[in-house]
Design an enzyme around this catalytic site. Structure first.
Site, PDB file in Angstrom:
ATOM      1  N   GLU A 113     -26.945   5.515  53.805  1.00 34.21           N
ATOM      2  CA  GLU A 113     -27.997   5.859  52.849  1.00 34.21           C
ATOM      3  C   GLU A 113     -29.382   6.001  53.468  1.00 34.21           C
ATOM      4  OE1 GLU A 113     -27.491   6.916  49.892  1.00 34.21           O
ATOM      5  OE2 GLU A 113     -25.542   6.128  49.240  1.00 34.21           O
ATOM      6  N   ASP A 135     -26.114  -4.539  49.701  1.00 33.72           N
ATOM      7  CA  ASP A 135     -26.458  -3.417  48.824  1.00 33.72           C
ATOM      8  C   ASP A 135     -27.268  -3.902  47.623  1.00 33.72           C
ATOM      9  OD1 ASP A 135     -26.355  -0.963  47.327  1.00 33.72           O
ATOM     10  OD2 ASP A 135     -24.396  -0.524  48.180  1.00 33.72           O
ATOM     11  N   ASP A 140     -25.790  -0.935  53.222  1.00 28.42           N
ATOM     12  CA  ASP A 140     -26.588   0.096  52.567  1.00 28.42           C
ATOM     13  C   ASP A 140     -28.047  -0.277  52.762  1.00 28.42           C
ATOM     14  OD1 ASP A 140     -28.024   1.676  50.682  1.00 28.42           O
ATOM     15  OD2 ASP A 140     -26.240   1.873  49.429  1.00 28.42           O
ATOM     16  N   HIS A 199     -20.843   7.919  45.230  1.00 31.58           N
ATOM     17  CA  HIS A 199     -21.381   6.838  46.075  1.00 31.58           C
ATOM     18  C   HIS A 199     -21.562   5.538  45.285  1.00 31.58           C
ATOM     19  CE1 HIS A 199     -26.062   7.252  45.414  1.00 31.58           C
ATOM     20  NE2 HIS A 199     -25.402   7.416  44.294  1.00 31.58           N
ATOM     21  N   HIS A 246     -26.905  -2.343  44.915  1.00 33.00           N
ATOM     22  CA  HIS A 246     -26.002  -1.957  43.830  1.00 33.00           C
ATOM     23  C   HIS A 246     -24.607  -2.527  44.067  1.00 33.00           C
ATOM     24  CE1 HIS A 246     -29.117   1.155  44.521  1.00 33.00           C
ATOM     25  NE2 HIS A 246     -29.233   1.121  43.219  1.00 33.00           N
ATOM     26  N   HIS A 284     -23.026   6.269  50.585  1.00 40.99           N
ATOM     27  CA  HIS A 284     -22.119   5.130  50.647  1.00 40.99           C
ATOM     28  C   HIS A 284     -20.691   5.476  50.252  1.00 40.99           C
ATOM     29  CE1 HIS A 284     -22.555   0.455  50.621  1.00 40.99           C
ATOM     30  NE2 HIS A 284     -21.600   0.863  51.428  1.00 40.99           N
ATOM     31  N   ASP A 315     -30.564   0.436  51.177  1.00 46.64           N
ATOM     32  CA  ASP A 315     -31.325   0.097  49.969  1.00 46.64           C
ATOM     33  C   ASP A 315     -31.156  -1.364  49.568  1.00 46.64           C
ATOM     34  OD1 ASP A 315     -29.057  -0.218  48.257  1.00 46.64           O
ATOM     35  OD2 ASP A 315     -29.151   1.855  47.587  1.00 46.64           O
ATOM     36  N   ASP A 333     -21.699  -0.713  43.464  1.00 47.42           N
ATOM     37  CA  ASP A 333     -20.765   0.355  43.856  1.00 47.42           C
ATOM     38  C   ASP A 333     -19.367   0.082  43.319  1.00 47.42           C
ATOM     39  OD1 ASP A 333     -22.917   1.455  45.106  1.00 47.42           O
ATOM     40  OD2 ASP A 333     -22.262   1.011  47.140  1.00 47.42           O
TER      41      ASP A 333
END
Length: 298
Positions: free
Chosen positions: A270, A121, A225, A138, A123, A98, A227, A125
């Site tokens: 990712e 995402d 992303d 990332h 997360h 990412h 994930d 980031d």
């Protein structure tokens, strides 16, 4: 939606400091992205992959792993994205980790001055060198695009900040570091965690998210992303977090985004074939792309 699409691959794994995700663009191509989008009536130009120079050993600078190489690749990516947009084409970037979002957004914002961003995402980031627990870049691209963090990351493309906090929505978050939580509150960044998605439902969340990123902006970038989806759906991601968005919820989100007709650029990142099972994660990525580009059953 712009029917002229340029695919740009970035085999970047240095931002994650884990091998495998550098093969993500190849896996997504193998999963049939070009055939799928051409079948929907899009004119596809695949310009190949950005070269990523990989050192023989770990290089860490000021709590940032592989800083020189990440900056170099993202600078090249920004120029490639900008070139395709100057030709009136829609940039579709395939990752890679990412960290490449810094280059994509730097290129897009040379043409779209007030850009909205949907950050799909698990997360945030939103780490910087002061808050990162790992030094992996990332985990920093959204912060850098907002003008926060190491000056070399912040100034990729030659200007900063690229985007405004009030024009960003993070969707699907369920793993945030302490520094990221503080930054979200300080900057008033709109975040729909899995709690909100479970409680409100994806349809309402996307209605609010699209309205938020579309207000007072000139277009929207999708940073997806894989994930963000639940790892049961996408086993081939480097930082899986249980309890994520379902396959069907992901499709609904992308379908609603397509219906809004606000996208000017997108990236899907990712995908790690080494961790995957029969390329299912790349195939899911292609399915999500098709929905984001307006594919419908009827």
């Amino acid at each position: 939606m712009n029917k002229n699409v340029s695919i740009i691959g970035v085999g970047m794994d240095l931002g994650a400091d884990r091998r495998g995700v550098d093969m993500g663009p190849s896996a997504i191509r193998y999963a049939g992205v070009v055939k799928r989008l051409e079948g929907m009536g899009f004119s596809i130009k695949d310009i190949g992959d950005i070269v990523v120079n990989r050192p023989n050993q770990l290089v860490s600078t000021d709590h940032h792993k592989y800083l020189d190489q990440v900056v170099e690749a993202n600078t090249t990516l920004a120029a490639a994205v900008s070139k395709e947009m100057a030709e009136g084409r829609f940039p579709l970037v395939l990752g890679g980790d990412h960290s490449i979002a810094m280059g994509t957004i730097a290129g897009v914002t040379q043409h779209v001055k007030n850009l909205g961003v949907i950050w799909f995402d698990a997360h945030g980031d939103l780490n910087t060198g002061d808050t990162t627990p790992s030094g992996n870049i990332h985990g920093m691209p959204l912060a850098a695009s907002l003008g926060l963090g190491h000056e070399r990351l912040v100034n990729i493309g030659g200007f900063a900040p690229k985007i405004k906090a009030e024009n960003v929505v993070v969707l699907g978050a369920r793993d945030l570091d302490a520094g990221e939580r503080a930054l979200i509150k300080e900057r008033g960044i709109k975040v729909f965690t899995m709690h909100e998605i479970d409680r409100l439902g994806m349809a309402r969340v996307m209605e609010e998210a699209i309205a938020h990123v579309s207000k007072n902006t000139d277009g929207v970038h999708l940073s997806f992303d894989l994930d963000g989806l639940d790892p049961h759906e996408v086993p081939g991601v480097g930082t899986p977090v249980l309890g994520g968005i379902s396959y069907r919820e992901g499709h609904l989100a992308m379908e609603m985004l397509a219906e809004s007709d606000v996208l000017v650029s997108a990236e899907f990142v990712e995908v790690n074939p080494i961790l995957d099972r029969e390329n299912v994660t790349a195939r899911v990525a292609v399915a999500m792309m098709s929905s984001a580009f307006g594919d419908k059953l009827l």
